[in-house]
Motif scaffolding. Structure first.
Motif, PDB file in Angstrom:
ATOM      1  N   ARG A 124       2.303  17.389  12.684  1.00  0.00           N
ATOM      2  CA  ARG A 124       1.088  16.579  12.655  1.00  0.00           C
ATOM      3  C   ARG A 124       1.124  15.506  13.744  1.00  0.00           C
ATOM      4  NH1 ARG A 124       1.244  15.083   7.775  1.00  0.00           N
ATOM      5  NH2 ARG A 124      -0.145  16.716   7.063  1.00  0.00           N
ATOM      6  N   VAL A 139       5.755  19.831   8.537  1.00  0.00           N
ATOM      7  CA  VAL A 139       4.352  19.498   8.777  1.00  0.00           C
ATOM      8  C   VAL A 139       4.217  18.060   9.285  1.00  0.00           C
ATOM      9  CG1 VAL A 139       2.096  19.305   7.705  1.00  0.00           C
ATOM     10  CG2 VAL A 139       3.553  21.206   7.147  1.00  0.00           C
ATOM     11  N   ILE A 151      -7.819   9.344   3.163  1.00  0.00           N
ATOM     12  CA  ILE A 151      -7.017   9.482   4.390  1.00  0.00           C
ATOM     13  C   ILE A 151      -5.894  10.476   4.174  1.00  0.00           C
ATOM     14  CG2 ILE A 151      -5.435   8.256   5.918  1.00  0.00           C
ATOM     15  CD1 ILE A 151      -7.233   5.848   5.671  1.00  0.00           C
ATOM     16  N   LEU A 152      -5.261  10.398   3.002  1.00  0.00           N
ATOM     17  CA  LEU A 152      -4.153  11.306   2.703  1.00  0.00           C
ATOM     18  C   LEU A 152      -4.629  12.756   2.729  1.00  0.00           C
ATOM     19  CD1 LEU A 152      -1.248  11.691   1.808  1.00  0.00           C
ATOM     20  CD2 LEU A 152      -2.041  11.529  -0.535  1.00  0.00           C
ATOM     21  N   LEU A 157      -3.392   5.278  12.818  1.00  0.00           N
ATOM     22  CA  LEU A 157      -3.550   6.191  11.686  1.00  0.00           C
ATOM     23  C   LEU A 157      -2.340   7.095  11.535  1.00  0.00           C
ATOM     24  CD1 LEU A 157      -5.581   7.139   9.518  1.00  0.00           C
ATOM     25  CD2 LEU A 157      -6.196   8.948  11.085  1.00  0.00           C
ATOM     26  N   GLN A 158      -1.855   7.659  12.655  1.00  0.00           N
ATOM     27  CA  GLN A 158      -0.749   8.610  12.550  1.00  0.00           C
ATOM     28  C   GLN A 158       0.532   7.914  12.124  1.00  0.00           C
ATOM     29  OE1 GLN A 158      -1.007  11.758  12.363  1.00  0.00           O
ATOM     30  NE2 GLN A 158      -3.187  11.537  12.760  1.00  0.00           N
ATOM     31  N   ASP A 202       0.803  -1.216   0.000  1.00  0.00           N
ATOM     32  CA  ASP A 202       0.000   0.000   0.000  1.00  0.00           C
ATOM     33  C   ASP A 202       0.837   1.268   0.000  1.00  0.00           C
ATOM     34  OD1 ASP A 202      -2.833  -0.627   0.052  1.00  0.00           O
ATOM     35  OD2 ASP A 202      -2.951   1.168   1.319  1.00  0.00           O
ATOM     36  N   GLU A 250      -6.012  18.240   8.106  1.00  0.00           N
ATOM     37  CA  GLU A 250      -5.879  18.235   9.552  1.00  0.00           C
ATOM     38  C   GLU A 250      -4.553  18.864   9.978  1.00  0.00           C
ATOM     39  OE1 GLU A 250      -5.795  14.334  12.232  1.00  0.00           O
ATOM     40  OE2 GLU A 250      -4.135  14.993  11.021  1.00  0.00           O
ATOM     41  N   GLY A 251      -3.526  18.722   9.127  1.00  0.00           N
ATOM     42  CA  GLY A 251      -2.247  19.361   9.411  1.00  0.00           C
ATOM     43  C   GLY A 251      -2.404  20.856   9.584  1.00  0.00           C
ATOM     44  N   ALA A 282      -5.503  13.965   6.124  1.00  0.00           N
ATOM     45  CA  ALA A 282      -4.313  14.243   6.940  1.00  0.00           C
ATOM     46  C   ALA A 282      -3.746  15.612   6.602  1.00  0.00           C
ATOM     47  CB  ALA A 282      -3.266  13.168   6.702  1.00  0.00           C
ATOM     48  N   LEU A 283      -3.775  15.958   5.303  1.00  0.00           N
ATOM     49  CA  LEU A 283      -3.240  17.259   4.911  1.00  0.00           C
ATOM     50  C   LEU A 283      -4.089  18.384   5.487  1.00  0.00           C
ATOM     51  CD1 LEU A 283      -2.265  16.512   1.218  1.00  0.00           C
ATOM     52  CD2 LEU A 283      -0.775  16.735   3.169  1.00  0.00           C
ATOM     53  N   LEU A 341       3.233   6.895   5.096  1.00  0.00           N
ATOM     54  CA  LEU A 341       2.700   7.121   3.750  1.00  0.00           C
ATOM     55  C   LEU A 341       3.277   8.407   3.158  1.00  0.00           C
ATOM     56  CD1 LEU A 341       0.580   6.371   1.560  1.00  0.00           C
ATOM     57  CD2 LEU A 341      -1.008   7.835   2.752  1.00  0.00           C
ATOM     58  N   LEU A 342       3.263   9.491   3.933  1.00  0.00           N
ATOM     59  CA  LEU A 342       3.746  10.766   3.401  1.00  0.00           C
ATOM     60  C   LEU A 342       5.245  10.705   3.143  1.00  0.00           C
ATOM     61  CD1 LEU A 342       1.652  13.321   5.413  1.00  0.00           C
ATOM     62  CD2 LEU A 342       1.475  12.775   3.018  1.00  0.00           C
ATOM     63  N   ILE A 360       5.559   8.943  -0.084  1.00  0.00           N
ATOM     64  CA  ILE A 360       5.174   9.775  -1.224  1.00  0.00           C
ATOM     65  C   ILE A 360       6.257  10.801  -1.539  1.00  0.00           C
ATOM     66  CG2 ILE A 360       3.573  11.596  -1.919  1.00  0.00           C
ATOM     67  CD1 ILE A 360       1.367  10.021  -0.558  1.00  0.00           C
ATOM     68  N   TYR A 409       0.632   5.331  10.220  1.00  0.00           N
ATOM     69  CA  TYR A 409       0.416   5.062   8.795  1.00  0.00           C
ATOM     70  C   TYR A 409       0.628   6.319   7.972  1.00  0.00           C
ATOM     71  CZ  TYR A 409      -2.274   4.189   4.553  1.00  0.00           C
ATOM     72  OH  TYR A 409      -2.674   4.102   3.254  1.00  0.00           O
ATOM     73  N   ILE A 410       0.061   7.447   8.430  1.00  0.00           N
ATOM     74  CA  ILE A 410       0.158   8.701   7.670  1.00  0.00           C
ATOM     75  C   ILE A 410       1.606   9.149   7.557  1.00  0.00           C
ATOM     76  CG2 ILE A 410      -0.420  11.157   7.742  1.00  0.00           C
ATOM     77  CD1 ILE A 410      -2.922  10.009   7.280  1.00  0.00           C
ATOM     78  N   GLY A 464      -7.640   5.346   0.428  1.00  0.00           N
ATOM     79  CA  GLY A 464      -6.265   5.835   0.562  1.00  0.00           C
ATOM     80  C   GLY A 464      -6.178   7.324   0.294  1.00  0.00           C
TER      81      GLY A 464
END
Lengths: 370, 64
Positions: A292, A288, B43-44, A348-349, A189, B50-51, B47-48, A355-356, A359, A351-352, B40
């Motif tokens: 976050r 960020v 959520i991405l 979640l955090q 993922d 919410e940042g 998150a942005l 993920l970021l 990316i 994962y985020i 996906g």
């Protein structure tokens, strides 16, 4: 059904541990830090002080206090080592001190010129009462939590590793079977879609960051372990974000740098605006990430404790017992809900963040075909 | 003033995340086979958004 009961029981234990700790610290009126004024704080101020002390770092992991009539308070703590370096002054050379925080006897005694602030749990200078005359390199409660997470992760992953070696070609079993879907999920993922065929190079970092954040988030929710807010500490998240920043920029190829300094296909005058924005973006993206994680975890801890504090605030403003009962009836269901959300946010955090990071690295190593 | 700042940050982020959620649910209802991709992306983006709210919250803590 039993599974649901287990989860509910877990959440109740969790909420109960928060309430117990708050109870032990809020019952007796706490005086403000400047002992000279002896100003008595209102219950709301005491709740805020308790929350801020919980969220901040401390030199001793205070789990709770048992109070009995006519007896001295019994503090339940995990004592942590103090590593302090007194700054050199004109009369005195710098001096290292190594000792356990139990030497302070919960703030009652000074040791080697230091004492423990009873409310904040931090080491202060015994003479001045401030923290600017020495460097504090102690194993604080956040460091304790991180080391605990590190040890747990090491045990888990060395077990998994040996299981893969031993059971080659067979179906996973035990703890290995629990973690394999998570790791496969992260690969399928996050790593593969963003990083393409170079994903194996970056996978160790991504897995490391994910599980380290996850274990720290979860340890912050474990009842009767102090519920330490280590992943909600800005230094913790800053180190992780700095690692991501370095990895993104070191692995960036020439297209990545070209898109920052001279975006192709953009008129010359627009570059004057675009280039500073892109350069800022290099720093802002990890910044960020840092904020976050910090905001979410700290916000979660503050929310939970604020809901606990509602019991005491209502107890104070209504007549003592009935108000507290009403407060408990109102805040306990909310507390269960907030705790459930916190468990979700912990995953979640992590994962985020992963993920970021994936990316951003993917954007930096992408090959362009013009 | 801090409380007002936190409230404003929460309101804007709430609107943003609400929109993201509503469109994501619509998209999933129209194309259930794309659920994983949509989730996906949802959520991405959440998150942005919410940042931004969290930056607002932290700044309002700092600006005492």
């Amino acid at each position: 059904m039993t599974r649901h009961l287990h989860i509910l029981f877990l959440l109740i234990t969790l909420s109960f541990s928060y309430a117990l700790k708050a109870n032990s610290e809020l019952q007796n009126p706490v005086h403000s830090d400047s002992a000279a004024t002896h100003e008595e704080l209102s219950v709301t101020d005491r709740v805020v002080e308790h929350i801020m002390n919980h969220v901040a770092d401390a030199n001793v992991n205070h789990l709770g206090t048992i109070k009995e009539e006519g007896k001295e308070d019994h503090h339940i703590t995990i004592e942590l080592p103090c590593i302090l370096y007194r700054k050199a002054t004109e009369n005195q050379a710098g001096k290292w001190s190594f000792f356990m925080s139990s030497k302070f006897h919960h703030g009652h005694e000074a040791y080697e010129g230091y004492k423990l602030d009873e409310h904040t749990g931090r080491v202060v200078d015994a003479n001045t009462g401030t923290r600017d005359t020495f460097y504090d390199l102690s194993i604080t409660k956040n460091v304790f939590n991180m080391l605990l997470g590190f040890i747990i992760l090491s045990i888990i992953f060395f077990t998994i590793k040996s299981a893969y070696v031993k059971r080659q070609g067979q179906a996973p079993k035990g703890i290995q079977a629990f973690f394999e879907p998570i790791i496969v999920f992260l690969i399928d993922d996050i790593a593969k879609p963003n990083l393409g065929d170079k994903y194996e190079k970056y996978l160790p970092y991504l897995l490391c960051v994910f599980f380290f954040i996850l274990i720290n988030n979860l340890l912050g929710l474990v009842p009767f372990l102090g519920s330490i807010n280590s992943s909600g500490n800005i230094s913790f998240t800053m180190v992780l974000a700095t690692c991501s920043l370095l990895l993104i920029n070191i692995s960036g190829n020439k297209h990545y740098w070209q898109h920052i300094f001279a975006m192709p296909g953009v008129p010359k005058w627009a570059l004057a605006i675009l280039t500073p924005v892109e350069i800022m973006g290099v720093i802002l993206k990890p910044a960020v990430l840092m904020l976050r994680l910090f905001g979410n975890i700290t916000g979660g801890h503050i929310t939970v404790l604020a809901v606990v504090g509602l019991i005491f605030i209502m107890g104070e403003y209504a007549t003592k017992m009935s108000g507290a009962t009403a407060g408990t009836l109102i805040s306990f269901p909310i507390l269960l809900f907030v705790n459930a959300i916190e468990l979700f946010v912990a995953f979640l955090q992590a994962y985020i963040f992963t993920l970021l990071t994936g990316i951003f690295i993917g954007a930096a190593i992408e090959e362009h075909h013009h | 003033m801090n409380a007002i700042g936190i409230g404003l940050a929460a309101i804007t982020a709430g609107i943003g995340i609400g929109l993201i959620g509503s469109y994501a649910v619509q998209a999933i209802a129209r194309q259930p086979e794309a659920t994983n991709d949509i989730r996906g992306a949802m959520i991405l983006t959440a998150a942005l958004v919410e940042g931004v709210a969290i930056i607002g919250m932290i700044l309002s803590f700092l600006a005492k």
